[in-house]
Motif scaffolding. Structure first.
Motif, PDB file in Angstrom:
ATOM      1  N   SER A  11    -103.900 175.788 -32.390  1.00 34.64           N
ATOM      2  CA  SER A  11    -102.865 175.774 -31.365  1.00 34.64           C
ATOM      3  C   SER A  11    -101.778 174.751 -31.652  1.00 34.64           C
ATOM      4  O   SER A  11    -100.618 174.979 -31.346  1.00 34.64           O
ATOM      5  N   ALA A  12    -102.136 173.602 -32.214  1.00 33.63           N
ATOM      6  CA  ALA A  12    -101.128 172.586 -32.511  1.00 33.63           C
ATOM      7  C   ALA A  12    -100.147 173.096 -33.549  1.00 33.63           C
ATOM      8  O   ALA A  12     -98.941 172.891 -33.455  1.00 33.63           O
ATOM      9  N   TYR A  13    -100.651 173.763 -34.553  1.00 31.71           N
ATOM     10  CA  TYR A  13     -99.780 174.364 -35.548  1.00 31.71           C
ATOM     11  C   TYR A  13     -98.962 175.496 -34.932  1.00 31.71           C
ATOM     12  O   TYR A  13     -97.791 175.680 -35.249  1.00 31.71           O
ATOM     13  N   PRO A 293    -103.644 155.762 -38.425  1.00 30.80           N
ATOM     14  CA  PRO A 293    -102.326 155.177 -38.675  1.00 30.80           C
ATOM     15  C   PRO A 293    -101.413 155.349 -37.465  1.00 30.80           C
ATOM     16  O   PRO A 293    -101.472 156.362 -36.768  1.00 30.80           O
ATOM     17  N   GLU A 294    -100.551 154.365 -37.210  1.00 31.16           N
ATOM     18  CA  GLU A 294     -99.756 154.396 -35.990  1.00 31.16           C
ATOM     19  C   GLU A 294     -98.857 155.621 -35.910  1.00 31.16           C
ATOM     20  O   GLU A 294     -98.616 156.138 -34.814  1.00 31.16           O
ATOM     21  N   VAL A 295     -98.374 156.115 -37.041  1.00 32.38           N
ATOM     22  CA  VAL A 295     -97.503 157.287 -36.989  1.00 32.38           C
ATOM     23  C   VAL A 295     -98.274 158.511 -36.512  1.00 32.38           C
ATOM     24  O   VAL A 295     -97.729 159.362 -35.796  1.00 32.38           O
ATOM     25  N   LEU A 296     -99.551 158.606 -36.886  1.00 29.79           N
ATOM     26  CA  LEU A 296    -100.359 159.741 -36.435  1.00 29.79           C
ATOM     27  C   LEU A 296    -100.749 159.579 -34.968  1.00 29.79           C
ATOM     28  O   LEU A 296    -100.767 160.560 -34.215  1.00 29.79           O
ATOM     29  N   ALA A 297    -101.070 158.360 -34.563  1.00 27.44           N
ATOM     30  CA  ALA A 297    -101.356 158.129 -33.144  1.00 27.44           C
ATOM     31  C   ALA A 297    -100.139 158.474 -32.285  1.00 27.44           C
ATOM     32  O   ALA A 297    -100.261 159.073 -31.203  1.00 27.44           O
ATOM     33  N   PHE A 298     -98.955 158.126 -32.777  1.00 28.89           N
ATOM     34  CA  PHE A 298     -97.710 158.446 -32.074  1.00 28.89           C
ATOM     35  C   PHE A 298     -97.531 159.958 -31.970  1.00 28.89           C
ATOM     36  O   PHE A 298     -97.171 160.485 -30.900  1.00 28.89           O
ATOM     37  N   LEU A 299     -97.763 160.679 -33.075  1.00 24.37           N
ATOM     38  CA  LEU A 299     -97.611 162.128 -33.074  1.00 24.37           C
ATOM     39  C   LEU A 299     -98.601 162.788 -32.118  1.00 24.37           C
ATOM     40  O   LEU A 299     -98.242 163.717 -31.378  1.00 24.37           O
ATOM     41  N   VAL A 300     -99.836 162.325 -32.137  1.00 25.87           N
ATOM     42  CA  VAL A 300    -100.852 162.894 -31.253  1.00 25.87           C
ATOM     43  C   VAL A 300    -100.451 162.700 -29.795  1.00 25.87           C
ATOM     44  O   VAL A 300    -100.538 163.620 -28.971  1.00 25.87           O
ATOM     45  N   PRO A 307    -108.372 165.406 -28.599  1.00 26.57           N
ATOM     46  CA  PRO A 307    -109.066 164.942 -29.812  1.00 26.57           C
ATOM     47  C   PRO A 307    -109.442 166.081 -30.755  1.00 26.57           C
ATOM     48  O   PRO A 307    -109.324 165.950 -31.980  1.00 26.57           O
ATOM     49  N   GLU A 308    -109.868 167.220 -30.198  1.00 26.88           N
ATOM     50  CA  GLU A 308    -110.231 168.361 -31.043  1.00 26.88           C
ATOM     51  C   GLU A 308    -109.025 168.842 -31.852  1.00 26.88           C
ATOM     52  O   GLU A 308    -109.120 169.092 -33.058  1.00 26.88           O
ATOM     53  N   ALA A 309    -107.898 168.977 -31.173  1.00 29.74           N
ATOM     54  CA  ALA A 309    -106.703 169.451 -31.856  1.00 29.74           C
ATOM     55  C   ALA A 309    -106.191 168.410 -32.846  1.00 29.74           C
ATOM     56  O   ALA A 309    -105.752 168.740 -33.957  1.00 29.74           O
ATOM     57  N   ALA A 310    -106.242 167.129 -32.467  1.00 29.58           N
ATOM     58  CA  ALA A 310    -105.749 166.074 -33.351  1.00 29.58           C
ATOM     59  C   ALA A 310    -106.530 166.030 -34.658  1.00 29.58           C
ATOM     60  O   ALA A 310    -105.941 165.975 -35.750  1.00 29.58           O
ATOM     61  N   TYR A 311    -107.862 166.077 -34.559  1.00 25.95           N
ATOM     62  CA  TYR A 311    -108.695 165.937 -35.759  1.00 25.95           C
ATOM     63  C   TYR A 311    -108.808 167.225 -36.564  1.00 25.95           C
ATOM     64  O   TYR A 311    -109.386 167.220 -37.639  1.00 25.95           O
ATOM     65  N   SER A 312    -108.249 168.308 -36.058  1.00 22.34           N
ATOM     66  CA  SER A 312    -108.198 169.542 -36.852  1.00 22.34           C
ATOM     67  C   SER A 312    -106.766 169.900 -37.220  1.00 22.34           C
ATOM     68  O   SER A 312    -106.497 170.989 -37.717  1.00 22.34           O
ATOM     69  N   THR A 313    -105.854 168.952 -36.976  1.00 24.90           N
ATOM     70  CA  THR A 313    -104.453 169.143 -37.339  1.00 24.90           C
ATOM     71  C   THR A 313    -104.018 168.113 -38.375  1.00 24.90           C
ATOM     72  O   THR A 313    -103.504 168.459 -39.435  1.00 24.90           O
ATOM     73  N   PHE A 314    -104.243 166.835 -38.062  1.00 25.08           N
ATOM     74  CA  PHE A 314    -103.845 165.741 -38.938  1.00 25.08           C
ATOM     75  C   PHE A 314    -105.055 165.147 -39.656  1.00 25.08           C
ATOM     76  O   PHE A 314    -106.201 165.370 -39.255  1.00 25.08           O
ATOM     77  N   ASN A 315    -104.771 164.349 -40.687  1.00 26.58           N
ATOM     78  CA  ASN A 315    -105.889 163.697 -41.390  1.00 26.58           C
ATOM     79  C   ASN A 315    -106.472 162.546 -40.575  1.00 26.58           C
ATOM     80  O   ASN A 315    -107.596 162.103 -40.836  1.00 26.58           O
ATOM     81  N   MET A 316    -105.718 162.028 -39.623  1.00 25.02           N
ATOM     82  CA  MET A 316    -106.170 160.982 -38.694  1.00 25.02           C
ATOM     83  C   MET A 316    -106.731 159.753 -39.413  1.00 25.02           C
ATOM     84  O   MET A 316    -107.633 159.078 -38.919  1.00 25.02           O
ATOM     85  N   GLY A 317    -106.179 159.461 -40.578  1.00 23.80           N
ATOM     86  CA  GLY A 317    -106.572 158.253 -41.306  1.00 23.80           C
ATOM     87  C   GLY A 317    -107.495 158.479 -42.471  1.00 23.80           C
ATOM     88  O   GLY A 317    -107.775 157.545 -43.237  1.00 23.80           O
ATOM     89  N   THR A 318    -107.993 159.706 -42.639  1.00 27.40           N
ATOM     90  CA  THR A 318    -108.866 160.036 -43.764  1.00 27.40           C
ATOM     91  C   THR A 318    -108.122 160.943 -44.733  1.00 27.40           C
ATOM     92  O   THR A 318    -107.749 162.058 -44.378  1.00 27.40           O
TER      93      THR A 318
END
Length: 376
Positions: A11-13, A293-300, A307-318
């Motif tokens: 959905s995020a994409y 990373p702060e840029v990813l936290a900002f985007l989220v 959390p489900e969408a964030a961790y299946s959209t961005f690398n979230m630091g990994t």
């Protein structure tokens, strides 16, 4: 928490015009057709390793050597470099060129193939794109620097002008690479994965090459756009363009040390769903996650992602994951740290069913959420 549905992680994409469910179906169909051509390698004295179908790179044997081959693209991040050229200058093109090579070689080394040659694909809407000498020089500098960091020769490439297909203001970046699995070693395809194996997560530098479409969408909604300041005082646009990490030196060191590495995963599209890329009935339990990373936290936050969408959209630091035999994770962490990479022993491989459990954030993904297996 109930497992996230396949539609949920897309959905995020989808809000940014990218339908991964449709794309993944297309990939499966393409892999099925590609599989039908495997036997043709025999005419040249080679053999396709069909177990590598659906892995980050294709593996084949010829002349007594095992090689990997991959083609990757940057995606839409070069649009951000163009949008920020007036404020940040041409160095954004250095960054996105570096990103493209990183996407290529990071996928290639996942199968244990160390890059030999990288080729470039620069497609513009008009040859006038190259009239800006400083911009072109930045692009070439970033590509060369990334090749040097990966230990790969830049062999050449193609630079078509595609009027009507690519905007005259933009450049599409992609490339391919061939790499060699060191003599005496098998490619890394996950056959040795077993319950009890340890999972080391290696840090990203930020967005990398995934999620640029959503980043552009968020920027368009912000009052100050890419100029919006993050908590550190950096601008959002500057942080989005941070170059990706190249993980080839880590893989090179792991192979040289002969550590018992059973699988490697480059964390890009689909985020941490990629932790269950191995087509095995195994689980992947992650008990400790890296700092976001702060840029990813900002985007989220500004995209309103769960959390489900964030961790299946961005690398979230990994940015990369190393799966190794029980008891060897600490040595992998030490090796990564010695190379200047953030890394942590984050979890373990468990008996099936095939799923990813991120216990720290209460998220679970199941096997149907990620299926790139060829049909037939």
């Amino acid at each position: 928490m109930a497992p996230q549905s396949p539609r949920g992680h897309g959905s995020a994409y989808g809000s940014a015009g990218v339908d991964y469910d449709t794309l993944d179906a297309g990939k499966r169909n393409a892999l099925t057709e590609a599989l039908a051509t495997s036997g043709l390698l025999a005419a040249g004295g080679g053999r396709a390793l069909d177990d590598s179908r659906g892995e980050p790179a294709f593996v084949f044997e010829v002349g007594g050597q095992t090689l990997g081959f991959v083609l990757e693209t940057l995606g839409t991040k070069s649009i951000i470099a163009r949008q920020l050229e007036a404020t940040l200058g041409v160095q954004g093109y250095d960054a996105v060129a570096y990103d493209t090579v990183a996407a290529i070689v990071n996928d290639l080394c996942c199968v244990g193939a160390l890059p030999l040659v990288v080729n470039a694909y620069f497609a513009t809407g008009s040859s006038d794109w190259y009239a800006n000498g400083e911009r072109n020089a930045a692009l070439l500098s970033g590509w060369r620097r990334a090749c040097e960091d990966a230990g790969a020769t830049w062999g050449g490439g193609e630079s078509p002008a595609l009027a009507g297909l690519v905007s005259s203001d933009d450049i599409e970046l992609a490339g391919s690479a061939v790499g060699l699995v060191p003599s005496g070693r098998d490619p890394i395809l996950g056959a040795e994965l077993m319950p009890g194996d340890e999972i080391v997560l290696v840090a990203s530098s930020g967005l990398h090459t995934n999620g640029a479409s959503l980043a552009r969408r968020v920027a368009a909604r912000l009052l100050d756009g890419y100029g919006t300041l993050l908590p550190s005082g950096r601008s959002f646009g500057e942080a989005v363009l941070d170059p990706s990490v190249i993980y080839v030196p880590l893989v090179r060191a792991l192979l040289a040390r002969d550590l018992p590495v059973h699988y490697l995963s480059h964390i890009t599209g689909h985020g941490l769903l990629k932790l269950m890329r191995p087509r095995r009935e195994l689980g992947y339990e992650i008990r400790s996650l890296p700092e976001v990373p702060e840029v990813l936290a900002f985007l989220v936050e500004h995209a309103g992602l769960s959390p489900e969408a964030a961790y299946s959209t961005f690398n979230m630091g990994t940015g990369f994951a190393v799966y190794c035999a029980a008891g060897s994770g600490a040595e992998v962490v030490a090796l990564a740290t010695g190379l200047g990479l953030g890394a942590q022993l984050a979890g373990t491989v468990t008996p099936g069913p095939r799923r990813v459990v991120l216990s720290e954030v209460g998220v679970e993904f199941e096997s149907d959420d990620l299926d790139l297996t060829p049909r037939g």
